[in-house]
Design an enzyme around this catalytic site. Structure first.
Site, short mmCIF file in Angstrom:
data_model
loop_
_atom_site.label_atom_id
_atom_site.label_comp_id
_atom_site.label_asym_id
_atom_site.label_seq_id
_atom_site.Cartn_x
_atom_site.Cartn_y
_atom_site.Cartn_z
N HIS A 1 0.82 -1.22 0.00
CA HIS A 1 0.00 0.00 0.00
C HIS A 1 0.86 1.27 0.00
O HIS A 1 0.38 2.34 0.34
CB HIS A 1 -0.96 0.00 1.20
CG HIS A 1 -2.05 -1.02 1.08
ND1 HIS A 1 -2.86 -1.39 2.12
CD2 HIS A 1 -2.47 -1.75 0.02
CE1 HIS A 1 -3.73 -2.31 1.71
NE2 HIS A 1 -3.51 -2.55 0.45
N SER B 1 -7.25 -6.94 9.68
CA SER B 1 -8.66 -7.29 9.88
C SER B 1 -9.24 -8.11 8.74
O SER B 1 -10.35 -8.61 8.85
CB SER B 1 -9.48 -6.01 10.05
OG SER B 1 -9.36 -5.22 8.88
P1 OAD Z 1 -7.35 -2.63 10.50
O1 OAD Z 1 -7.40 -1.42 11.36
O2 OAD Z 1 -8.50 -2.91 9.60
O3 OAD Z 1 -7.17 -3.92 11.42
C1 OAD Z 1 -6.22 -3.97 12.45
C2 OAD Z 1 -6.20 -5.38 12.98
O4 OAD Z 1 -5.17 -5.45 13.95
C3 OAD Z 1 -7.49 -5.83 13.65
O5 OAD Z 1 -7.83 -7.14 13.20
C4 OAD Z 1 -7.13 -5.83 15.15
O6 OAD Z 1 -7.78 -6.88 15.86
C5 OAD Z 1 -5.64 -6.11 15.09
N1 OAD Z 1 -4.88 -5.58 16.24
C6 OAD Z 1 -5.03 -4.40 16.89
N2 OAD Z 1 -4.11 -4.26 17.86
C7 OAD Z 1 -3.34 -5.37 17.82
C8 OAD Z 1 -2.21 -5.82 18.56
N3 OAD Z 1 -1.67 -5.10 19.54
N4 OAD Z 1 -1.68 -7.03 18.25
C9 OAD Z 1 -2.19 -7.78 17.26
N5 OAD Z 1 -3.25 -7.41 16.52
C10 OAD Z 1 -3.82 -6.21 16.79
O7 OAD Z 1 -5.97 -2.54 9.70
P2 OAD Z 1 -5.50 -3.33 8.39
O8 OAD Z 1 -6.07 -4.70 8.36
O9 OAD Z 1 -4.04 -3.16 8.30
O10 OAD Z 1 -5.36 0.52 3.34
O11 OAD Z 1 -6.17 -2.47 7.27
C11 OAD Z 1 -5.96 -2.83 5.94
C12 OAD Z 1 -5.96 -1.61 5.06
O12 OAD Z 1 -7.15 -0.85 5.28
C13 OAD Z 1 -4.87 -0.62 5.36
O13 OAD Z 1 -3.63 -0.95 4.77
C14 OAD Z 1 -5.42 0.64 4.75
C15 OAD Z 1 -6.82 0.55 5.28
O14 OAD Z 1 -7.79 1.15 4.58
C16 OAD Z 1 -5.22 1.60 2.57
O15 OAD Z 1 -5.15 2.72 3.05
C17 OAD Z 1 -5.19 1.32 1.11
#
Ligand code: OAD
Length: 232
Positions: free
Chosen positions: A106, A174
């Protein structure tokens, strides 16, 4: 040799103090995605979009890699190119922890992209003042991050690694955003063992073979120790 692909998301950087996207204190809270993370938003109101990413970039100066990032770097030092880390994160905490074999699918906050000449220079200053491109001199720089509706980087390289992987690990994501969210099913279809390390179970398309819940800063070092003991 065991080939590993590790997909990371915002959750791996949460304990470093970088907000996730969809949590209660998530980054999108207070911002509509379509106001800051789409090409249309940039056309409509470039200043707001540039300021939003300038703030995120500045915030990187106040954060450090946590034990999850450093454990993955330790694994790479042990097994080398058999480990590919694919991150959805635009922070630079994997690199600062020492990881080298890394894809920023990204994009990166610390890189700009010139809409005039296409250069993608390393960049650490604010973009809202519309600085000149160091290559062509035009004042048409945007952050080199992938917005909704745009194609993520290096998809061919990632897919090749995912289908060839023996183990696919998803950390702190997520499973809400494609194509990254589809990699677990692709890896499983090609025979990989699938592992999830997340604070809570994600919305993955298919169940992981091994799903562990807890903070990345403890789960990831423990998993790396296991892999190294097994002599991956
Ligand atoms: P999310 O904010 O959607 O998800 C974060 C995940 O991390 C969730 O499943 C939480 O349960 C988990 N989490 C939070 N704290 C944690 C910890 N201390 N240890 C382990 N897990 C933890 O973020 P992403 O999945 O990265 O894209 O989001 C994907 C994409 O959506 C991003 O790259 C961005 C966004 O829109 C773009 O901007 C193109």
């Amino acid at each position: 040799m065991t080939r590993l692909v590790v997909l990371t998301g915002a959750g791996i950087s949460a304990e470093s103090g970088v907000p996730t996207f969809r949590g209660p204190d998530g980054l999108w809270e207070g911002h509509r995605i379509e106001d800051v993370a789409t090409p249309e938003a940039f056309e409509r109101d470039p200043h707001t979009v540039l300021r939003f990413y300038d703030e995120r970039r500045r915030a990187l100066h106040g954060v450090e890699p946590n034990p999850a990032h450093t454990a993955l770097a330790r694994l790479e030092r042990a097994i080398g190119a058999d480990l590919l880390i694919v991150t959805q994160n635009v922070d630079d905490l994997h690199e600062r922890a020492g990881t080298r074999n890394l894809v920023h699918m990204h994009g990166e906050l610390r890189r700009a992209q010139c809409l005039s000449c296409g250069a993608r220079p390393a960049w650490d200053a604010d973009l809202a003042p519309r600085p000149a491109c160091p290559v062509c001199g035009e004042r048409m720089l945007r952050p080199d991050v992938v917005w909704f509706g745009e194609m993520p980087y290096e998809l061919d390289r990632i897919e090749q690694a995912v289908v060839a992987a023996d183990v696919f690990v998803s950390i702190g994501t997520s499973g809400a955003v494609y194509p990254a969210a589809g990699y677990v099913a692709l890896a499983a279809a090609f025979g990989a063992r699938t592992v999830e390390l997340n604070l809570e179970s994600s919305d993955a398309l298919i169940p992981f073979d091994d799903a562990r819940t807890g903070p990345a800063s403890t789960l990831v070092p423990a998993w790396v120790d296991e892999v190294m003991r097994a002599g991956a």
